[in-house]
Design a protein around this motif. Sequence first.
Motif, PDB file in Angstrom:
ATOM      1  N   UNK A   1      19.278   3.150  -5.952  1.00  0.00           N
ATOM      2  CA  UNK A   1      17.859   3.862  -5.953  1.00  0.00           C
ATOM      3  C   UNK A   1      17.304   4.300  -4.744  1.00  0.00           C
ATOM      4  N   UNK A   2      17.328   3.643  -3.627  1.00  0.00           N
ATOM      5  CA  UNK A   2      16.897   3.929  -2.446  1.00  0.00           C
ATOM      6  C   UNK A   2      17.473   5.005  -1.739  1.00  0.00           C
ATOM      7  N   UNK A   3      18.852   5.095  -1.939  1.00  0.00           N
ATOM      8  CA  UNK A   3      19.741   5.982  -1.150  1.00  0.00           C
ATOM      9  C   UNK A   3      19.071   7.480  -1.989  1.00  0.00           C
ATOM     10  N   UNK A   4      18.995   7.357  -3.324  1.00  0.00           N
ATOM     11  CA  UNK A   4      18.787   8.771  -4.012  1.00  0.00           C
ATOM     12  C   UNK A   4      17.390   9.241  -3.581  1.00  0.00           C
ATOM     13  N   UNK A   5      16.493   8.089  -3.401  1.00  0.00           N
ATOM     14  CA  UNK A   5      14.935   8.659  -3.225  1.00  0.00           C
ATOM     15  C   UNK A   5      14.949   9.074  -1.630  1.00  0.00           C
ATOM     16  N   UNK A   6      15.723   8.462  -0.614  1.00  0.00           N
ATOM     17  CA  UNK A   6      15.901   9.124   0.538  1.00  0.00           C
ATOM     18  C   UNK A   6      16.374  10.796   0.398  1.00  0.00           C
ATOM     19  N   UNK A   7      17.439  10.865  -0.387  1.00  0.00           N
ATOM     20  CA  UNK A   7      17.687  12.114  -0.427  1.00  0.00           C
ATOM     21  C   UNK A   7      16.957  13.070  -1.026  1.00  0.00           C
ATOM     22  N   UNK A   8      16.025  12.590  -2.014  1.00  0.00           N
ATOM     23  CA  UNK A   8      14.853  13.324  -2.522  1.00  0.00           C
ATOM     24  C   UNK A   8      14.038  13.619  -1.468  1.00  0.00           C
ATOM     25  N   UNK A   9      13.523  12.947  -0.558  1.00  0.00           N
ATOM     26  CA  UNK A   9      12.719  13.004   0.615  1.00  0.00           C
ATOM     27  C   UNK A   9      13.182  14.127   1.324  1.00  0.00           C
ATOM     28  N   UNK A  10      14.516  14.190   1.647  1.00  0.00           N
ATOM     29  CA  UNK A  10      15.025  15.268   2.465  1.00  0.00           C
ATOM     30  C   UNK A  10      15.075  16.622   1.946  1.00  0.00           C
ATOM     31  N   UNK A  11      15.390  16.437   0.689  1.00  0.00           N
ATOM     32  CA  UNK A  11      15.358  17.846  -0.021  1.00  0.00           C
ATOM     33  C   UNK A  11      13.980  18.362  -0.137  1.00  0.00           C
ATOM     34  N   UNK A  12      13.000  17.736  -0.604  1.00  0.00           N
ATOM     35  CA  UNK A  12      11.704  18.244  -0.604  1.00  0.00           C
ATOM     36  C   UNK A  12      11.243  18.442   0.697  1.00  0.00           C
ATOM     37  N   UNK A  13      11.722  17.981   2.131  1.00  0.00           N
ATOM     38  CA  UNK A  13      11.309  18.353   3.285  1.00  0.00           C
ATOM     39  C   UNK A  13      11.824  19.680   3.428  1.00  0.00           C
ATOM     40  N   UNK A  14      13.163  19.816   3.203  1.00  0.00           N
ATOM     41  CA  UNK A  14      13.812  21.359   3.730  1.00  0.00           C
ATOM     42  C   UNK A  14      12.839  22.268   2.600  1.00  0.00           C
ATOM     43  N   UNK A  15      12.462  21.937   1.468  1.00  0.00           N
ATOM     44  CA  UNK A  15      12.079  22.889   0.605  1.00  0.00           C
ATOM     45  C   UNK A  15      10.553  23.474   1.115  1.00  0.00           C
TER      46      UNK A  15
END
Length: 240
Positions: free
Chosen positions: A130-144
Amino acid sequence: MATFRKLLFASLRCASTWCSYGRGLASVSLARRIKLAPIHKRNWISFGVAGALCAVPVAQADFSHEALIKRASSLVTDSANTYLSQTTLALLDSLTLYAKAIRILVSLHTRYEASASRLSTADEDAVWQVMIQQREEVVTRREQCKRFESNWMTAINLSELAAEAAYNAGADQASVTARSNLDLAQSQVERMRQVALEAEEGLRESRAEDSPRMEPAAQPLAAQEGEEEEEIPEAYLRED
């Protein structure tokens, strides 16, 4: 001879009748032509009058270069305002989701650190995924956010140029509207940027984005080794 005179007189009378009839037809035809001519003329005049009435507004419109440029500048500001509103909304939504993703990651990391030593291996694996998925979510939102911010900056520049063009063209109302929309968009984005910056500050302090995985199994093993050392009988420790 008398009979001949009667026949001649009858022939001349018939000829005269036919000539009169022919003249009558010619007169009727000419009268019809004369009568139809004013009708066609009236129809043509009516059509011309109707066309003139339809053309009155066009004739009264201002087709000077100044008026056309003023109208065009107003249309440009309308389009620029639409583009600015759409890009502003997209950027605000992306910043909101970015800050939310950061807060969730920090919360997960805090709970993980507090309970990692009490988790079983299976539970620890699930939490870490879950932590890894949330880290990926943060990176995706940052690029957006970066992508929408680029579009928003383009919209800001276009709106500034449109407002200046409207002002130079004499479209004062369009220029004032464009300036007001610019100020509103910039204030809203600045406020949301501040929220995102505060969330990023909390992320750096928690180190939730780059902290390594903990090994909860190592601590119980060390504790077991300590307990085994304490349980060694004293007789085995004495020297003969």
